[in-house]
Design a protein around this motif. Structure first.
Motif: not given
Ligand SMILES: *[C@@H]1O[C@H](CO)[C@@H](O)[C@H](O)[C@H]1NC(C)=O
Ligand SMILES: *[C@@H]1O[C@H](CO)[C@@H](O)[C@H](O)[C@H]1NC(C)=O
Length: 221
Positions: A205-221
């Motif tokens: 949500k934060n990434l999208l709101q900040a303007g980032y989109s269409n990443w290939e993958t998001l890897i969290l711990r």
């Protein structure tokens, strides 16, 4: 991912990513009632005489700044080891660095360097390196609001997670620009973060709101 020819380029903001987490002097937080902060300070325009910032590693003005700059360098080079506190005499230095124009200037320079590198890569070549890895905190998103909220003197992992849940971090402008340029160049963007899996929704949500989109993958711990 199997078709992705990749060896990864890490875009790391060394000072901020190592100096902020786990390392802020633990003093009582300023009393505030809610997570409201104004991200304007980190969006401030870099002045035209930006060369002064560019050259700042080579030149310092006042006495305490020498000590704090040496301490900063020691952290960046990992000579400081597993330290736990920002020297009390350097709290103002850190605040000034993070909320003034210096931090954004550093980010501009790092992003320029990264883009120069990216231009040397033939993404469309069959042997191209088309994956690019970004960290999130203090790389794509700024947590400076969190540190500002606590007067730059407090770090607590639960409080930081709570902050992250609120998904209010702004983009670091230079990083957002770099992100978009890389995307246009055809890189596949992989986001790799130390944030926990339980923060996936808030992070997206934060990434999208900040303007980032269409990443290939998001890897969290
Ligand atoms: C990039 O790679 C493609 C495919 O191998 C090739 O056709 C093209 O000429 C290359 N471009 C450059 C600038 O080397
Ligand atoms: C994340 O959002 C999805 C739907 O968008 C939901 O099904 C899931 O439970 C959420 N996860 C958490 C940890 O809140």
């Amino acid at each position: 991912m199997a078709s992705t020819q990749c060896v990864v380029v890490l875009f790391l903001i060394t000072f901020t990513s190592t100096a902020f987490p786990r390392s802020i002097l633990e003093t009582s937080p300023k009393t505030h009632h809610s997570f409201t902060f104004n991200p304007i300070s980190i969006r401030r325009k870099i002045p035209n005489d930006g060369d002064a910032f560019y050259c700042d590693s080579w030149r310092l003005s006042d006495g305490n700044a020498f000590y704090c700059e040496s301490w900063r360098l020691s952290v960046e080079t990992d000579n400081a080891g597993s330290w736990t506190q920002i020297p009390a005499s350097c709290l103002d230095f850190v605040e000034e660095y993070a909320t003034g124009d210096h931090y954004s200037s550093d980010l501009e320079v790092f992003a320029e360097n990264a883009l120069e590198f990216a231009k040397e890569v033939n993404v469309s070549s069959i042997h191209g390196k088309d994956a690019w890895v970004f960290d999130i905190d203090e790389t794509l998103l700024s947590n400076v609001g969190y540190y500002e909220f606590y007067g730059f003197g407090y770090y607590d992992v639960d409080a930081l997670n709570e902050w992250v849940e609120s998904a209010v971090d702004p983009a670091l402008p230079a990083s957002l620009e770099l992100y978009k340029e890389l995307q246009n160049m055809g890189f596949k963007l992989i986001l790799l973060t130390g944030r926990s899996e339980s923060l996936r929704n808030a992070t997206e949500k934060n990434l999208l709101q900040a303007g980032y989109s269409n990443w290939e993958t998001l890897i969290l711990r």
